[in-house]
Motif scaffolding. Structure first.
Motif, PDB file in Angstrom:
ATOM      1  N   ALA A  76      61.293  12.359 -86.899  1.00  0.00           N
ATOM      2  CA  ALA A  76      61.161  12.710 -88.313  1.00  0.00           C
ATOM      3  C   ALA A  76      62.489  13.219 -88.873  1.00  0.00           C
ATOM      4  O   ALA A  76      62.784  13.041 -90.048  1.00  0.00           O
ATOM      5  CB  ALA A  76      60.067  13.757 -88.487  1.00  0.00           C
ATOM      6  N   MET A  77      63.296  13.828 -88.025  1.00  0.00           N
ATOM      7  CA  MET A  77      64.623  14.252 -88.485  1.00  0.00           C
ATOM      8  C   MET A  77      65.505  13.036 -88.787  1.00  0.00           C
ATOM      9  O   MET A  77      66.450  13.113 -89.560  1.00  0.00           O
ATOM     10  CB  MET A  77      65.310  15.123 -87.419  1.00  0.00           C
ATOM     11  CG  MET A  77      64.762  16.541 -87.320  1.00  0.00           C
ATOM     12  SD  MET A  77      65.415  17.421 -85.854  1.00  0.00           S
ATOM     13  CE  MET A  77      67.079  17.846 -86.422  1.00  0.00           C
ATOM     14  N   GLY A  78      65.203  11.908 -88.120  1.00  0.00           N
ATOM     15  CA  GLY A  78      65.971  10.693 -88.413  1.00  0.00           C
ATOM     16  C   GLY A  78      66.348   9.845 -87.221  1.00  0.00           C
ATOM     17  O   GLY A  78      66.998   8.801 -87.381  1.00  0.00           O
ATOM     18  N   ALA A  79      65.969  10.246 -86.011  1.00  0.00           N
ATOM     19  CA  ALA A  79      66.271   9.409 -84.846  1.00  0.00           C
ATOM     20  C   ALA A  79      65.464   8.122 -84.939  1.00  0.00           C
ATOM     21  O   ALA A  79      64.454   8.056 -85.643  1.00  0.00           O
ATOM     22  CB  ALA A  79      65.937  10.156 -83.559  1.00  0.00           C
ATOM     23  N   ASP A  80      65.940   7.086 -84.224  1.00  0.00           N
ATOM     24  CA  ASP A  80      65.324   5.769 -84.379  1.00  0.00           C
ATOM     25  C   ASP A  80      64.199   5.498 -83.405  1.00  0.00           C
ATOM     26  O   ASP A  80      63.208   4.878 -83.745  1.00  0.00           O
ATOM     27  CB  ASP A  80      66.407   4.684 -84.225  1.00  0.00           C
ATOM     28  CG  ASP A  80      67.473   4.850 -85.274  1.00  0.00           C
ATOM     29  OD1 ASP A  80      67.205   4.489 -86.428  1.00  0.00           O
ATOM     30  OD2 ASP A  80      68.557   5.391 -84.959  1.00  0.00           O
ATOM     31  N   LYS A  81      64.380   5.888 -82.160  1.00  0.00           N
ATOM     32  CA  LYS A  81      63.305   5.646 -81.196  1.00  0.00           C
ATOM     33  C   LYS A  81      63.316   6.727 -80.124  1.00  0.00           C
ATOM     34  O   LYS A  81      64.281   7.509 -80.025  1.00  0.00           O
ATOM     35  CB  LYS A  81      63.412   4.250 -80.598  1.00  0.00           C
ATOM     36  CG  LYS A  81      64.777   3.841 -80.098  1.00  0.00           C
ATOM     37  CD  LYS A  81      64.709   2.382 -79.647  1.00  0.00           C
ATOM     38  CE  LYS A  81      65.953   1.934 -78.922  1.00  0.00           C
ATOM     39  NZ  LYS A  81      67.088   1.605 -79.771  1.00  0.00           N
ATOM     40  N   ALA A  82      62.233   6.751 -79.345  1.00  0.00           N
ATOM     41  CA  ALA A  82      62.101   7.817 -78.363  1.00  0.00           C
ATOM     42  C   ALA A  82      61.500   7.308 -77.068  1.00  0.00           C
ATOM     43  O   ALA A  82      60.711   6.362 -77.072  1.00  0.00           O
ATOM     44  CB  ALA A  82      61.223   8.933 -78.936  1.00  0.00           C
ATOM     45  N   LEU A 200      57.808   4.957 -79.804  1.00  0.00           N
ATOM     46  CA  LEU A 200      57.836   6.054 -78.831  1.00  0.00           C
ATOM     47  C   LEU A 200      57.229   5.491 -77.547  1.00  0.00           C
ATOM     48  O   LEU A 200      56.035   5.193 -77.496  1.00  0.00           O
ATOM     49  CB  LEU A 200      57.024   7.247 -79.348  1.00  0.00           C
ATOM     50  CG  LEU A 200      57.165   8.581 -78.617  1.00  0.00           C
ATOM     51  CD1 LEU A 200      56.639   9.721 -79.481  1.00  0.00           C
ATOM     52  CD2 LEU A 200      56.524   8.605 -77.256  1.00  0.00           C
ATOM     53  N   GLU A 201      58.081   5.311 -76.575  1.00  0.00           N
ATOM     54  CA  GLU A 201      57.671   4.614 -75.363  1.00  0.00           C
ATOM     55  C   GLU A 201      57.425   5.615 -74.244  1.00  0.00           C
ATOM     56  O   GLU A 201      58.296   6.455 -73.967  1.00  0.00           O
ATOM     57  CB  GLU A 201      58.839   3.697 -74.976  1.00  0.00           C
ATOM     58  CG  GLU A 201      58.489   2.532 -74.123  1.00  0.00           C
ATOM     59  CD  GLU A 201      59.768   1.800 -73.688  1.00  0.00           C
ATOM     60  OE1 GLU A 201      59.687   1.056 -72.712  1.00  0.00           O
ATOM     61  OE2 GLU A 201      60.829   1.995 -74.317  1.00  0.00           O
ATOM     62  N   ALA A 202      56.255   5.545 -73.611  1.00  0.00           N
ATOM     63  CA  ALA A 202      55.985   6.437 -72.482  1.00  0.00           C
ATOM     64  C   ALA A 202      56.317   5.712 -71.187  1.00  0.00           C
ATOM     65  O   ALA A 202      56.095   4.522 -71.064  1.00  0.00           O
ATOM     66  CB  ALA A 202      54.527   6.851 -72.491  1.00  0.00           C
ATOM     67  N   LYS A 203      56.907   6.463 -70.252  1.00  0.00           N
ATOM     68  CA  LYS A 203      57.269   5.826 -68.982  1.00  0.00           C
ATOM     69  C   LYS A 203      56.739   6.620 -67.802  1.00  0.00           C
ATOM     70  O   LYS A 203      56.762   7.857 -67.816  1.00  0.00           O
ATOM     71  CB  LYS A 203      58.796   5.712 -68.868  1.00  0.00           C
ATOM     72  CG  LYS A 203      59.389   4.665 -69.793  1.00  0.00           C
ATOM     73  CD  LYS A 203      60.849   4.430 -69.428  1.00  0.00           C
ATOM     74  CE  LYS A 203      61.563   3.545 -70.429  1.00  0.00           C
ATOM     75  NZ  LYS A 203      61.143   2.137 -70.364  1.00  0.00           N
ATOM     76  N   LYS A 204      56.314   5.881 -66.795  1.00  0.00           N
ATOM     77  CA  LYS A 204      55.875   6.484 -65.536  1.00  0.00           C
ATOM     78  C   LYS A 204      57.028   6.402 -64.532  1.00  0.00           C
ATOM     79  O   LYS A 204      58.018   5.697 -64.774  1.00  0.00           O
ATOM     80  CB  LYS A 204      54.655   5.718 -64.984  1.00  0.00           C
ATOM     81  CG  LYS A 204      53.467   5.703 -65.925  1.00  0.00           C
ATOM     82  CD  LYS A 204      52.677   6.993 -65.800  1.00  0.00           C
ATOM     83  CE  LYS A 204      51.552   7.042 -66.823  1.00  0.00           C
ATOM     84  NZ  LYS A 204      51.261   8.396 -67.277  1.00  0.00           N
ATOM     85  N   VAL A 205      56.832   7.041 -63.412  1.00  0.00           N
ATOM     86  CA  VAL A 205      57.891   7.066 -62.388  1.00  0.00           C
ATOM     87  C   VAL A 205      58.364   5.656 -62.025  1.00  0.00           C
ATOM     88  O   VAL A 205      59.578   5.390 -61.973  1.00  0.00           O
ATOM     89  CB  VAL A 205      57.395   7.835 -61.142  1.00  0.00           C
ATOM     90  CG1 VAL A 205      58.336   7.624 -59.966  1.00  0.00           C
ATOM     91  CG2 VAL A 205      57.279   9.329 -61.466  1.00  0.00           C
ATOM     92  N   ALA A 206      57.418   4.741 -61.817  1.00  0.00           N
ATOM     93  CA  ALA A 206      57.804   3.382 -61.401  1.00  0.00           C
ATOM     94  C   ALA A 206      58.624   2.668 -62.472  1.00  0.00           C
ATOM     95  O   ALA A 206      59.485   1.845 -62.164  1.00  0.00           O
ATOM     96  CB  ALA A 206      56.559   2.570 -61.068  1.00  0.00           C
ATOM     97  N   ASP A 207      58.391   3.031 -63.748  1.00  0.00           N
ATOM     98  CA  ASP A 207      59.102   2.358 -64.848  1.00  0.00           C
ATOM     99  C   ASP A 207      60.604   2.643 -64.861  1.00  0.00           C
ATOM    100  O   ASP A 207      61.351   1.945 -65.530  1.00  0.00           O
ATOM    101  CB  ASP A 207      58.523   2.783 -66.206  1.00  0.00           C
ATOM    102  CG  ASP A 207      57.055   2.428 -66.345  1.00  0.00           C
ATOM    103  OD1 ASP A 207      56.658   1.401 -65.755  1.00  0.00           O
ATOM    104  OD2 ASP A 207      56.319   3.175 -67.014  1.00  0.00           O
ATOM    105  N   VAL A 208      61.015   3.707 -64.201  1.00  0.00           N
ATOM    106  CA  VAL A 208      62.463   4.006 -64.216  1.00  0.00           C
ATOM    107  C   VAL A 208      63.068   3.754 -62.830  1.00  0.00           C
ATOM    108  O   VAL A 208      64.146   4.261 -62.507  1.00  0.00           O
ATOM    109  CB  VAL A 208      62.751   5.447 -64.697  1.00  0.00           C
ATOM    110  CG1 VAL A 208      62.195   5.686 -66.076  1.00  0.00           C
ATOM    111  CG2 VAL A 208      62.227   6.499 -63.725  1.00  0.00           C
ATOM    112  N   ASP A 209      62.360   2.978 -62.036  1.00  0.00           N
ATOM    113  CA  ASP A 209      62.832   2.640 -60.686  1.00  0.00           C
ATOM    114  C   ASP A 209      63.050   3.861 -59.809  1.00  0.00           C
ATOM    115  O   ASP A 209      63.986   3.890 -59.003  1.00  0.00           O
ATOM    116  CB  ASP A 209      64.135   1.818 -60.747  1.00  0.00           C
ATOM    117  CG  ASP A 209      63.910   0.457 -61.373  1.00  0.00           C
ATOM    118  OD1 ASP A 209      62.742   0.046 -61.462  1.00  0.00           O
ATOM    119  OD2 ASP A 209      64.901  -0.177 -61.779  1.00  0.00           O
ATOM    120  N   ALA A 210      62.217   4.868 -60.006  1.00  0.00           N
ATOM    121  CA  ALA A 210      62.319   6.039 -59.129  1.00  0.00           C
ATOM    122  C   ALA A 210      61.159   5.979 -58.141  1.00  0.00           C
ATOM    123  O   ALA A 210      60.122   5.380 -58.423  1.00  0.00           O
ATOM    124  CB  ALA A 210      62.240   7.311 -59.954  1.00  0.00           C
ATOM    125  N   SER A 211      61.352   6.586 -56.984  1.00  0.00           N
ATOM    126  CA  SER A 211      60.210   6.671 -56.066  1.00  0.00           C
ATOM    127  C   SER A 211      59.605   8.057 -56.230  1.00  0.00           C
ATOM    128  O   SER A 211      60.321   9.021 -56.525  1.00  0.00           O
ATOM    129  CB  SER A 211      60.667   6.425 -54.630  1.00  0.00           C
ATOM    130  OG  SER A 211      61.541   7.445 -54.238  1.00  0.00           O
TER     131      SER A 211
END
Ligand SMILES: Cc1cc2nc3c(=O)[nH]c(=O)nc-3n(C[C@H](O)[C@H](O)[C@H](O)COP(=O)(O)OP(=O)(O)OC[C@H]3O[C@@H](n4cnc5c(N)ncnc54)[C@H](O)[C@@H]3O)c2cc1C
Ligand SMILES: Nc1ncnc2c1ncn2[C@@H]1O[C@H](COP(=O)(O)O)[C@@H](O)[C@H]1O
Lengths: 261, 328
Positions: A76-82, A200-211
């Motif tokens: 809302a302050m003006g950033a484009d994505k999260a 606004l994208e939610a990510k799980k552990v596997a989505d960032v290639d972390a174990s």
């Protein structure tokens, strides 16, 4: 210019903190949560750079479900994505582990500049920005009160004892923000409406290639043994009387009772 | 291989105070762990300071003396430290919680892939001979104890909290010179210049006595009252954020979460309400005196001695009384 801001949702400094005996986390009942104030400087700086030079601003947070509210405020302050690293397996107060999850996320993104706060006012690690920079293999300048972008590099004013260090760094780099950098804006009504539609994208552990074993509590390099309320300072003496007499008495007490002079 | 190590930060050609405080604590830690206490001294033309470190209790000094190390650079300093740590595997590595320490410690910890605890106010060995680090969190509204899983166990230590040694030990330290091997390409960030601030001469974080003023001071020229008091006490002058934001004092004088975290023996707060963010920076002071005309001001909750009254009447009398007392 692609700018990424790392931001954290923290309890408002004004809220009362309570810890149940034997627990190592605060009780969140009745606590108001806000964007970490030093991260607001980071968001504001990112928006100003975007307004001056073009580009886009991506916010990243690692936190529980409710942290999405902080991201919406930043949008809302003006950033484009999260991006919201939202998985119980991410949650911890350990600086190494948080930095690892953030840097794994950043490795899959493009950026020219990463901004974050000098410290998060909950756990006061004062480490994340520097650690993420190391993990990404890029330079950092910490505790910055002024930032000027030049061709392919940045010149940052950094607070040190007794003065200010003017540091030049090539880009991409991480800058950790301190008060003095700017005055953060408030989200406008229009901004709030627009934010609802921004990605606004939610990510799980596997989505960032972390174990799962390397991030969150499992990946922590420190162990919190206790979290307690500090003992109250013993009730002090309020010295009554005319101001001049009170002053004389306190001076005397400082020598004879407190023995500090 | 082992060791209890302290990063020996220098400022203006001297070892900073917190280094002595850390080395003093390390004497006991080293004795219990049966490991030697060592200091790592990095800079340019700093060799002569090694004897000071020996007097503070270091048995060994690792010395990296090189013109390329004259100014602090996280790249260069971390390179030296990481290579030393990898060679000697110390159990403990402590830094002062200064601008340099706060920057260097996490850089080194990240390069080593180990944990680290910031701004600790106590360090103790537990029964398993692990270091137990105590640190304030949530703007000093809670306090936590933490251990590091790996070695070296790393932390930054708040200045003025650990008791200093007398720094008069006669022991000579064994000096091991290490080559810095810094090339220009190692240095990604460069210090263009250092702008000295107009702030007071005595470093707040090291000061034994601090006299601080807030919005209640009403105008910049009124800080003269506090400067006079400070001169008598040999104190540093601090300020609240309200006083700094008003442009009355230099930002470097600010005490609190955004400014300096201080821990003097005596903290005198005049015309400061005692907000959470201000308290976060000075609550651990040994003795706090508050002068405020509002009896409900939160500063009185932490003050050992409170005077409810007009600071413009109280402070000048305090200055005169201290002057008389100290003249005797
Ligand atoms: C993220 C964040 C970080 C912050 N960081 C800091 C920080 O690092 N340091 C900091 O200090 N603040 C910080 N603040 C600001 C803080 O919340 C307060 O606003 C600030 O500390 C108030 O300063 P003050 O006590 O001087 O002013 P006030 O709260 O206005 O208090 C002035 C006091 O002076 C008293 N007074 C007035 N006249 C007289 C007189 N003649 N004699 C005696 N007493 C008198 C009044 O009774 C009053 O209690 C931060 C805030 C935020 C949100
Ligand atoms: N969980 C998190 N998610 C995103 N950014 C974070 C997180 N924790 C810390 N940061 C960033 O790192 C800065 C320093 O935090 P810290 O090292 O925890 O004091 C904060 O001001 C944020 O910008």
């Amino acid at each position: 210019m692609k700018i990424i801001v790392l931001m954290k949702q923290v309890p408002d400094t004004e809220t009362k903190i309570q810890v149940k005996p034997g627990e190592t986390a605060i009780s969140t009942d009745g606590v108001t949560f806000v964007i970490n104030p030093y991260d607001e400087f980071a968001i504001e700086e990112a928006l100003r750079i975007k307004e001056a030079k073009g580009g886009d601003v991506t916010l990243i947070t690692l936190g529980w479900d409710k942290a999405a509210e902080a991201l919406r405020t930043g949008l809302a302050m003006g950033a484009d994505k999260a991006v919201h690293l939202n998985d119980p397996a991410f949650l911890t107060n350990d600086a190494h582990s948080i930095a690892l999850a953030l840097s794994k996320t950043l490795k899959k993104l493009q950026y020219d500049l990463i901004l974050c706060g000098k410290q998060a006012i909950d756990y006061d690690n004062h480490q994340i920005g520097v650690r993420v920079a190391e993990m990404l293999g890029i330079p950092h300048v910490a505790v910055v009160t002024k930032l000027v972008l030049e061709d392919g590099k940045a010149v940052a004013h950094r607070e040190i004892e007794g003065g200010t260090e003017v540091v030049e760094t090539p880009l991409p780099a991480i800058i950790t923000c301190q008060k003095g950098l700017n005055e953060p804006r408030y989200a406008s009504l229009k901004g709030i409406m627009q934010a609802k539609k921004k990605p606004l994208e939610a990510k799980k552990v596997a989505d960032v290639d972390a174990s799962p074993g390397e991030v969150g509590q499992a990946g922590a390099k420190t162990v919190v043994l206790t979290l307690t309320m500090p003992p109250d300072r013993a009730a002090g003496k309020v010295v009554e009387g005319e101001p001049e007499d009170a002053a004389r008495q306190v001076v005397k007490l400082l020598r004879e009772e407190a023995k500090v002079i | 291989m082992s060791g209890v190590w302290v990063f020996a930060e220098t400022r203006d050609g001297k070892i900073i105070k917190v280094v002595n405080e850390m080395l003093n604590a390390c004497k006991t830690i080293g004795a219990t762990l049966v490991e030697d206490v060592a200091a790592v001294l990095i800079g340019s033309g700093v060799e002569s300071l090694a004897k000071d470190l020996a007097a503070m209790g270091a048995k060994k000094v690792y010395l990296a003396d090189d013109p390329k190390l004259e100014k602090y650079s996280p790249d260069a300093y971390a390179k030296v430290l990481v290579s030393l740590v990898k060679q000697h595997n110390p159990s403990v590595l402590l830094f002062g919680n200064s601008a340099v320490g706060k920057d260097l410690a996490p850089t080194v910890a990240a390069k080593l892939g180990v944990g680290m605890c910031s701004d600790c106010v106590a360090v103790q060995l537990n029964a398993e001979k692990q270091l137990l680090f105590t640190r304030p969190v949530y703007s000093a509204k809670a306090i936590t104890t933490v251990v590091c899983k790996d070695k070296p166990q790393m932390a930054t230590i708040r200045p003025n909290v650990l008791p200093p040694g007398d720094a008069k030990g006669a022991g000579a330290a064994d000096i091991e010179k290490v080559s810095a091997a810094i090339s220009d390409s190692d240095l990604r960030t460069k210090v263009r210049e250092i702008l000295k601030s107009a702030a007071g001469k005595i470093e707040l974080t090291e000061a034994d006595v601090i006299v601080a003023g807030g919005r209640g001071m009403k105008a910049p020229e009124n800080f003269k009252l506090l400067e006079d008091l400070a001169a008598v006490l040999g104190a540093a002058v601090g300020a609240s954020r309200a006083a700094v934001d008003a442009g009355w004092r230099d930002h470097h004088d600010q005490v609190g979460q955004t400014g300096k975290v201080v821990n003097p023996t005596l903290y005198i707060a005049a015309g400061i309400s005692g907000s959470i963010q201000h308290l976060a920076g000075m609550k651990t002071s040994k003795v706090i005196v508050a002068v405020n005309k509002d009896p409900e001001a939160p500063i009185f909750k932490v003050a050992n001695y409170g005077i409810v009254g007009d600071l413009f009447k109280v402070v000048p009398v305090m200055t005169e009384e201290f002057k008389k007392m100290l003249a005797q």
